[in-house]
Design a protein around this motif. Structure first.
Motif, mmCIF file in Angstrom:
data_model
loop_
_atom_site.group_PDB
_atom_site.id
_atom_site.type_symbol
_atom_site.label_atom_id
_atom_site.label_comp_id
_atom_site.label_asym_id
_atom_site.label_seq_id
_atom_site.Cartn_x
_atom_site.Cartn_y
_atom_site.Cartn_z
ATOM 1 N N ASN A 12 15.333 46.293 -54.897
ATOM 2 C CA ASN A 12 16.023 46.530 -53.374
ATOM 3 C C ASN A 12 14.739 46.667 -52.359
ATOM 4 O OD1 ASN A 12 18.452 45.929 -54.109
ATOM 5 N ND2 ASN A 12 18.769 48.091 -54.617
ATOM 6 N N LYS A 13 13.377 46.917 -52.747
ATOM 7 C CA LYS A 13 12.430 47.010 -51.794
ATOM 8 C C LYS A 13 11.518 45.739 -51.648
ATOM 9 C CE LYS A 13 11.047 50.654 -54.121
ATOM 10 N NZ LYS A 13 10.370 51.656 -54.858
ATOM 11 N N LEU A 14 11.086 45.710 -50.558
ATOM 12 C CA LEU A 14 10.330 44.431 -50.059
ATOM 13 C C LEU A 14 8.964 44.655 -50.409
ATOM 14 C CD1 LEU A 14 11.415 43.154 -46.600
ATOM 15 C CD2 LEU A 14 12.380 42.619 -48.640
ATOM 16 N N THR A 15 8.135 43.437 -51.149
ATOM 17 C CA THR A 15 6.903 43.628 -51.224
ATOM 18 C C THR A 15 6.337 42.447 -50.282
ATOM 19 O OG1 THR A 15 7.280 44.421 -53.330
ATOM 20 C CG2 THR A 15 5.002 43.021 -52.939
ATOM 21 N N PHE A 16 5.234 42.743 -49.606
ATOM 22 C CA PHE A 16 4.647 41.917 -48.661
ATOM 23 C C PHE A 16 3.372 41.467 -49.204
ATOM 24 C CE2 PHE A 16 6.920 41.972 -44.597
ATOM 25 C CZ PHE A 16 7.877 43.196 -44.879
ATOM 26 N N GLY A 17 3.130 39.964 -48.499
ATOM 27 C CA GLY A 17 1.851 39.439 -48.910
ATOM 28 C C GLY A 17 0.863 39.834 -47.635
ATOM 29 N N GLY A 18 -0.339 39.448 -48.013
ATOM 30 C CA GLY A 18 -1.227 39.685 -46.844
ATOM 31 C C GLY A 18 -1.273 38.879 -45.466
ATOM 32 N N GLY A 19 -0.532 37.885 -45.478
ATOM 33 C CA GLY A 19 -0.288 37.140 -44.324
ATOM 34 C C GLY A 19 -1.394 36.159 -43.985
ATOM 35 N N THR A 20 -0.797 35.135 -43.407
ATOM 36 C CA THR A 20 -1.771 34.076 -43.010
ATOM 37 C C THR A 20 -2.057 33.977 -41.321
ATOM 38 O OG1 THR A 20 -1.159 32.414 -44.887
ATOM 39 C CG2 THR A 20 -2.036 31.367 -42.780
ATOM 40 N N ARG A 21 -3.139 34.153 -40.854
ATOM 41 C CA ARG A 21 -3.386 34.300 -39.464
ATOM 42 C C ARG A 21 -3.381 32.763 -38.998
ATOM 43 N NH1 ARG A 21 -7.003 37.536 -41.469
ATOM 44 N NH2 ARG A 21 -8.632 36.276 -41.233
ATOM 45 N N VAL A 22 -2.643 32.212 -38.113
ATOM 46 C CA VAL A 22 -2.639 30.895 -37.737
ATOM 47 C C VAL A 22 -2.976 31.098 -36.094
ATOM 48 C CG1 VAL A 22 -1.056 28.902 -37.060
ATOM 49 C CG2 VAL A 22 -0.740 30.191 -39.133
ATOM 50 N N LEU A 23 -4.174 30.045 -35.857
ATOM 51 C CA LEU A 23 -4.756 30.082 -34.427
ATOM 52 C C LEU A 23 -4.350 28.374 -34.163
ATOM 53 C CD1 LEU A 23 -5.979 31.037 -32.010
ATOM 54 C CD2 LEU A 23 -8.166 30.465 -33.059
ATOM 55 N N VAL A 24 -3.575 28.090 -33.176
ATOM 56 C CA VAL A 24 -3.459 26.952 -32.614
ATOM 57 C C VAL A 24 -4.298 26.650 -31.313
ATOM 58 C CG1 VAL A 24 -1.720 24.998 -31.875
ATOM 59 C CG2 VAL A 24 -1.137 26.912 -33.693
ATOM 60 N N LYS A 25 -5.297 25.692 -31.210
ATOM 61 C CA LYS A 25 -5.841 25.456 -29.921
ATOM 62 C C LYS A 25 -5.207 24.552 -29.222
ATOM 63 C CE LYS A 25 -10.270 26.853 -30.317
ATOM 64 N NZ LYS A 25 -11.726 26.945 -30.545
ATOM 65 N N PRO A 26 -5.483 24.524 -28.039
ATOM 66 C CA PRO A 26 -4.866 23.381 -27.078
ATOM 67 C C PRO A 26 -5.879 22.236 -27.197
ATOM 68 C CG PRO A 26 -5.606 25.315 -25.696
ATOM 69 C CD PRO A 26 -5.796 25.722 -27.241
ATOM 70 N N PRO A 63 -3.494 29.707 -46.766
ATOM 71 C CA PRO A 63 -4.904 30.321 -46.687
ATOM 72 C C PRO A 63 -4.749 31.749 -46.039
ATOM 73 C CG PRO A 63 -4.584 28.696 -45.034
ATOM 74 C CD PRO A 63 -3.406 28.744 -45.949
ATOM 75 N N GLU A 64 -5.696 32.408 -45.934
ATOM 76 C CA GLU A 64 -5.853 33.669 -45.223
ATOM 77 C C GLU A 64 -5.894 33.311 -43.736
ATOM 78 O OE1 GLU A 64 -8.426 36.338 -48.351
ATOM 79 O OE2 GLU A 64 -8.977 36.170 -46.306
ATOM 80 N N ALA A 65 -6.454 32.357 -43.345
ATOM 81 C CA ALA A 65 -6.593 32.139 -41.804
ATOM 82 C C ALA A 65 -6.536 30.447 -41.649
ATOM 83 C CB ALA A 65 -7.819 32.472 -41.271
ATOM 84 N N LEU A 66 -6.078 29.906 -40.557
ATOM 85 C CA LEU A 66 -5.742 28.393 -40.520
ATOM 86 C C LEU A 66 -6.096 28.417 -39.052
ATOM 87 C CD1 LEU A 66 -4.895 25.864 -42.033
ATOM 88 C CD2 LEU A 66 -2.523 26.632 -41.376
ATOM 89 N N ARG A 67 -6.771 27.424 -38.707
ATOM 90 C CA ARG A 67 -7.292 26.829 -37.342
ATOM 91 C C ARG A 67 -6.591 25.447 -37.258
ATOM 92 N NH1 ARG A 67 -11.665 29.900 -34.833
ATOM 93 N NH2 ARG A 67 -12.230 27.968 -33.676
ATOM 94 N N LEU A 68 -5.933 25.355 -36.261
ATOM 95 C CA LEU A 68 -5.242 24.023 -35.823
ATOM 96 C C LEU A 68 -5.306 23.576 -34.561
ATOM 97 C CD1 LEU A 68 -1.788 24.522 -37.685
ATOM 98 C CD2 LEU A 68 -3.717 23.475 -38.795
ATOM 99 N N GLN A 69 -5.334 22.118 -34.403
ATOM 100 C CA GLN A 69 -5.210 21.615 -33.144
ATOM 101 C C GLN A 69 -3.703 21.587 -32.716
ATOM 102 O OE1 GLN A 69 -8.920 22.054 -31.936
ATOM 103 N NE2 GLN A 69 -7.560 20.575 -30.640
ATOM 104 N N GLU A 70 -3.564 21.784 -31.535
ATOM 105 C CA GLU A 70 -2.275 21.631 -30.869
ATOM 106 C C GLU A 70 -1.780 20.142 -31.495
ATOM 107 O OE1 GLU A 70 -1.461 21.846 -26.862
ATOM 108 O OE2 GLU A 70 0.332 21.739 -26.883
ATOM 109 N N GLY A 71 -0.517 20.123 -32.183
ATOM 110 C CA GLY A 71 -0.031 18.904 -32.653
ATOM 111 C C GLY A 71 -0.635 18.690 -34.195
ATOM 112 N N GLU A 72 -1.186 19.484 -34.724
ATOM 113 C CA GLU A 72 -1.567 19.250 -35.928
ATOM 114 C C GLU A 72 -0.778 19.936 -36.849
ATOM 115 O OE1 GLU A 72 -5.583 20.393 -36.707
ATOM 116 O OE2 GLU A 72 -5.593 19.806 -38.869
ATOM 117 N N SER A 73 0.016 19.055 -37.653
ATOM 118 C CA SER A 73 0.932 19.795 -38.633
ATOM 119 C C SER A 73 0.327 20.542 -39.771
ATOM 120 C CB SER A 73 2.203 18.877 -39.124
ATOM 121 O OG SER A 73 2.846 18.600 -37.881
ATOM 122 N N SER A 74 0.776 21.760 -40.241
ATOM 123 C CA SER A 74 0.348 22.085 -41.516
ATOM 124 C C SER A 74 1.240 23.097 -42.297
ATOM 125 C CB SER A 74 -0.997 22.904 -41.285
ATOM 126 O OG SER A 74 -1.599 23.420 -42.366
#
Lengths: 109, 112
Positions: free
Chosen positions: A95-109, A8-19
């Motif tokens: 030979n050039k790199l093409t990048f994706g838009g990234g996934t922002r991951v936030l892991v909350k304690p 996804p574009e963004a992902l919010r996880l609790q500490e210990g929650e694998s994804s």
């Protein structure tokens, strides 16, 4: 034209929650798929390179896998310090790199 | 320690000024690259070099120019900065085109 789509574009996880993060690509002749981690205001930090379908790489809580159409970055039991934007890039015949838009991951304690 | 350096890290300038963003690497890499990245967006390649006296334009059109007189140095110049040039500029290097690229910390440019 080479295309890389991350979800996804963004992902919010609790500490210990694998994804898993997904990187789908369309290229003519894949010559490498690269995963990077980018912290705010900094340059991307190299994590893994995958070259062929079925290949897997691991580093601490991160594991990258590759198929013919996509790559996954699995985060096992994440910690708050794993919070970052994860970037996927592909290298094709040009030979050039093409990048994706990234996934922002936030892991909350 | 082998590394890649960019200066300045932050730059705020007025419209019309000429600026040069510096990039140096001590890794002995032949290949060097400049990317432009807006907040929350993809990296776009604007220039690359495969060695001394070799420079090419990337996929994203840019009014900037580059030079490669020494292996370790790959500066980027804007002759007349405009607000549309406001962005983060990232420099990278690699041992070979098939290898991973290593990035510098970036220069965040703001043109008023």
């Amino acid at each position: 034209e080479d295309q890389v789509t991350q979800s996804p574009e963004a992902l919010r996880l609790q500490e210990g929650e694998s994804s898993s993060l997904n990187c789908s690509y369309t290229v003519s002749g894949l010559r490498g798929l690269f995963w990077y981690r980018q912290d705010p205001g900094k340059g991307p930090e190299f994590l893994f390179t995958l070259y062929s379908a079925g290949e897997e790489k691991e580093k601490e809580r991160l594991k990258a896998t590759l198929t013919k159409k996509e790559s996954f970055l699995h985060i096992t039991a994440p910690k708050p310090e794993d919070s970052a934007t994860y970037l996927c890039a592909v290298r094709a015949a040009g030979n050039k790199l093409t990048f994706g838009g990234g996934t922002r991951v936030l892991v909350k304690p | 320690e082998a590394d890649i350096y960019q200066t300045p890290r932050y730059l705020v300038i007025g419209t019309g000024k000429k600026i040069t963003l510096e990039c140096s690497q001590t890794m002995g890499h032949d290949k060097m690259y400049w990317y432009q990245q807006d907040p929350g967006m993809e990296l776009h390649l604007i220039h690359y070099s495969y060695g001394v006296n070799s420079t090419e334009k990337g996929d994203l059109s840019s009014e900037s120019t580059v030079s490669r007189i020494r292996t370790e140095h790959f500066p980027l110049t804007l002759e007349s900065a405009r607000p549309s040039h406001t962005s983060q500029y990232l420099c990278a290097s690699s041992e070979n085109t098939g290898h991973e690229q290593f990035f510098g910390p970036g220069t965040r440019l703001t043109v008023l």
